[in-house]
Scaffold this motif. Structure first.
Motif, PDB file in Angstrom:
ATOM      1  N   ALA A 447      22.029 -34.994  13.415  1.00  0.00           N
ATOM      2  CA  ALA A 447      23.176 -35.293  12.552  1.00  0.00           C
ATOM      3  C   ALA A 447      23.530 -34.051  11.741  1.00  0.00           C
ATOM      4  O   ALA A 447      22.647 -33.385  11.190  1.00  0.00           O
ATOM      5  N   ARG A 448      24.814 -33.750  11.658  1.00  0.00           N
ATOM      6  CA  ARG A 448      25.275 -32.553  10.959  1.00  0.00           C
ATOM      7  C   ARG A 448      26.055 -32.879   9.686  1.00  0.00           C
ATOM      8  O   ARG A 448      25.926 -32.182   8.686  1.00  0.00           O
ATOM      9  N   LEU A 449      26.864 -33.913   9.700  1.00  0.00           N
ATOM     10  CA  LEU A 449      27.652 -34.248   8.515  1.00  0.00           C
ATOM     11  C   LEU A 449      26.751 -34.815   7.418  1.00  0.00           C
ATOM     12  O   LEU A 449      25.896 -35.664   7.690  1.00  0.00           O
ATOM     13  N   PRO A 450      26.925 -34.373   6.170  1.00  0.00           N
ATOM     14  CA  PRO A 450      26.072 -34.896   5.085  1.00  0.00           C
ATOM     15  C   PRO A 450      26.218 -36.399   4.881  1.00  0.00           C
ATOM     16  O   PRO A 450      25.236 -37.078   4.574  1.00  0.00           O
ATOM     17  N   ILE A 451      27.433 -36.935   5.074  1.00  0.00           N
ATOM     18  CA  ILE A 451      27.597 -38.373   4.857  1.00  0.00           C
ATOM     19  C   ILE A 451      26.871 -39.166   5.937  1.00  0.00           C
ATOM     20  O   ILE A 451      26.321 -40.247   5.678  1.00  0.00           O
ATOM     21  N   GLU A 452      26.823 -38.630   7.157  1.00  0.00           N
ATOM     22  CA  GLU A 452      26.069 -39.309   8.214  1.00  0.00           C
ATOM     23  C   GLU A 452      24.570 -39.237   7.939  1.00  0.00           C
ATOM     24  O   GLU A 452      23.844 -40.223   8.132  1.00  0.00           O
ATOM     25  N   ARG A 453      24.102 -38.099   7.471  1.00  0.00           N
ATOM     26  CA  ARG A 453      22.689 -37.969   7.135  1.00  0.00           C
ATOM     27  C   ARG A 453      22.333 -38.882   5.962  1.00  0.00           C
ATOM     28  O   ARG A 453      21.244 -39.478   5.936  1.00  0.00           O
ATOM     29  N   SER A 454      23.247 -38.995   5.003  1.00  0.00           N
ATOM     30  CA  SER A 454      22.997 -39.897   3.882  1.00  0.00           C
ATOM     31  C   SER A 454      22.898 -41.344   4.356  1.00  0.00           C
ATOM     32  O   SER A 454      22.030 -42.105   3.898  1.00  0.00           O
TER      33      SER A 454
END
Length: 594
Positions: A447-454
């Motif tokens: 996962a690269r996007l911070p919102i996806e990682r969150s």
């Protein structure tokens, strides 16, 4: 001729023979009969009978007949047993008394079908010099074919392929060298002993190749194109056969004893088709197929295909958003979370920016809708909340009641009961949860996007909290907060903070709960949500009452302890208390003598 009326000795059964087998044929005539039956069954596609008669013709008679070997070689080539056909052709070449062009052609065909083009070419050149007239034409035609195959493999198409993929060749060569390197088949302890290493480990750990979902989809697409190119429209049947090999409805392992035979037959059929495609690929590789096409036409078709996929992707995205809105209106949070997990984990993750130029915006929209639905779960309770109920905070935060641990029975030899059984051997909900956690952790790696990682860290924290692993839950929740701050997402920061509040509520850490609730109240204020602010304020008041009750209970306990100690000291200092010194001295003397 044998007398057919003669019977065998008493008590001995007469062999079950055909009528013509009772005739005393000469050996050469018997060989001719067996060979004729083999040819007949080969024409009728009765392969097992044909193979049996050819074997009988060769093994039950003295000497080798090059004609029988030649016919069996042709038969084995017709049923895709090329290696056996080559061996028969070589034996026929060795035992023939005179030079036979048919045997040489059969040997050349076997070499060609085994993709040994260099050996085939040298053999054809040798036969071209040996023959003349009508026999020469067949070898010349075969020579033209193999020259064309070699030109396709090593011509301009190969040079163009090397120029386009020169950056990937070093890694490819390293991988090929590792594959061709001979493995040491000695026991592991001997190998480690020579290296002066520890020999406690009995088996070598296999390194699992971690591939991103996008890379896995690329490889699947390349495999599909490969079989489409060489099998045409039959590629769907090949993929269907590939899935049948592991289909339990076909194998029926627990019902009949024929499952191993059925498995072997499916595997043999699959490998035969796979070998056939490799033969076609060796004669005309994929880079040659692409080189022969028009570059302009190829680019135009590719762009049109990408535009079609992009248009359909946009329609699917709009449909996904509509489904999310419907589930939000129904307040079906469980189905919504499952739907978002399926869509984002199996569909959106394999789309590139070319097919989905608005991928980041779409992911933000989906995850924010899910976060809003999760926030709607924090609402005021319909009943009165009292601090004298220790489970009031847990019910207020919608924490599921703790269930007793599931009793798992481990049976020796039954791998489905082991804790490492894997996704194919799930027998309990505990294993399903563990596999889901591993799936989320694998998604987190790519996962690269911070919102996806969150989002992924929030799901991991929530799943650990459901399994009563509160320390891991707090760790993942803190990581989710850091990722949410990186993308300036206040709502996911609030949800992760509330997960920490849930863990502290279960662990009865009221002081830390106060700090977490204060942070959550500030985030709710930034979100401008009066409902969340009211809910957090109620949680803060309840937590403050818990702290007050704890202090009161501690004061009461300490007061009782002081009262007890004061009563004991007043008893010893009272005038009514007079110790018996003589008795004390007597006890001390007894201890010394002992």
């Amino acid at each position: 001729m044998k007398d057919s009326n003669l019977s065998g000795p008493t008590g001995v059964l007469v062999a079950n023979q055909r009528p013509w087998e009772n005739i005393d044929w000469p050996k050469e005539q018997q060989r001719w009969i067996h060979r004729s039956w083999g040819q007949y069954f080969a024409r009728m596609r009765k392969n097992s009978f044909a193979h049996a008669y050819f074997d009988k013709c060769i093994e039950e008679h003295e000497g080798l007949d090059h004609k029988t070997l030649y016919l069996r070689s042709k038969f084995q080539r017709s049923v895709a047993l090329i290696q056996g056909a080559l061996e028969d052709s070589v034996r026929a070449t060795e035992v023939r008394e005179v030079w036979n062009a048919n045997v040489s052609k059969e040997l050349a065909d076997a070499l060609y079908e085994l993709n040994r083009f260099e050996d085939n070419k040298s053999l054809l050149h040798d036969n071209v010099r040996r023959h003349a007239g009508t026999a020469l034409k067949a070898f010349e035609n075969r020579l033209l074919v193999v020259d064309g195959n070699l030109k396709d493999c090593t011509g301009f198409s190969l040079a163009n392929f090397f120029m386009e993929h020169s950056s990937q060749l070093p890694g490819f060569y390293d991988h090929q060298q590792e594959e061709t390197q001979k493995s040491d088949k000695r026991p592991l302890w001997k190998i480690l002993k020579e290296r002066n290493e520890c020999d406690v480990q009995s088996s070598i750990d296999r390194k699992e190749e971690m591939l991103s979902p996008l890379e896995m989809e690329r490889r699947r697409r390349k495999t599909k194109i490969y079989y489409q190119n060489y099998l045409g429209r039959n590629w769907t049947d090949f993929i269907f056969l590939k899935t049948l090999r592991r289909n339990p409805n076909i194998l029926l392992e627990n019902n009949f004893g024929s499952s191993p035979d059925r498995t072997a037959y499916l595997e043999h059929s699959f490998q035969r088709l796979k070998t056939f495609t490799r033969m076609l690929q060796a004669r005309s590789p994929m880079y040659n197929e692409c080189f022969q096409r028009s570059p302009r036409m190829e680019a135009r078709m590719r762009e049109s295909n990408l535009f079609r996929i992009q248009y359909q992707t946009r329609r699917n995205m709009l449909s996904i958003l509509r489904t999310i809105q419907v589930l939000r209106k129904k307040h079906d949070l469980k189905r919504l979370r499952k739907f978002v997990e399926d869509v984002m984990g199996s569909y959106v993750v394999i789309k590139t920016n070319r097919l989905m130029p608005w991928k980041a915006e779409f992911m933000n929209e989906v995850y924010n809708n899910l976060a809003l639905s999760l926030c709607e779960g924090y609402r005021l309770p319909p009943t009165r909340v009292t601090p004298y109920d220790k489970g009031a905070m847990c019910r207020l935060l919608n924490i599921p009641t703790a269930k007793p641990l599931e009793h798992t029975e481990f049976i020796f030899g039954d791998r489905s009961t082991y804790s490492y059984a894997g996704p194919e051997k799930q027998s309990t909900d505990r294993l399903a949860d563990q596999n889901f956690i591993e799936y989320l952790e694998k998604r987190l790696l790519f996962a690269r996007l911070p919102i996806e990682r969150s989002y992924l860290l929030h799901e991991l924290a929530d799943r650990h909290m459901q399994k009563n692993h509160f320390v891991q839950s707090l760790s993942y929740a803190q990581k989710a907060i850091d990722e949410a701050r990186g993308c300036n997402s206040r709502i996911w920061e609030f949800l992760s903070t509330m997960l920490m509040a849930k863990s502290h509520a279960v662990l009865h850490k009221y002081e830390r709960q106060t700090e977490v609730l204060n942070v959550a109240y500030d985030l709710a204020t930034q979100l401008k949500s009066p409902q969340l602010c009211t809910f957090i304020e109620l949680c803060r008041m309840l937590n403050k009452d818990y702290i007050t009750l704890r202090k009161m209970s501690q004061l009461v306990t300490s007061k009782r302890l002081r009262t007890k100690l004061s009563n004991r000291s007043s008893f010893f200092t009272s005038p009514n208390y007079s110790p018996n010194f003589s008795e004390i001295k007597k006890q001390e003397a007894d201890l010394l003598t002992a």
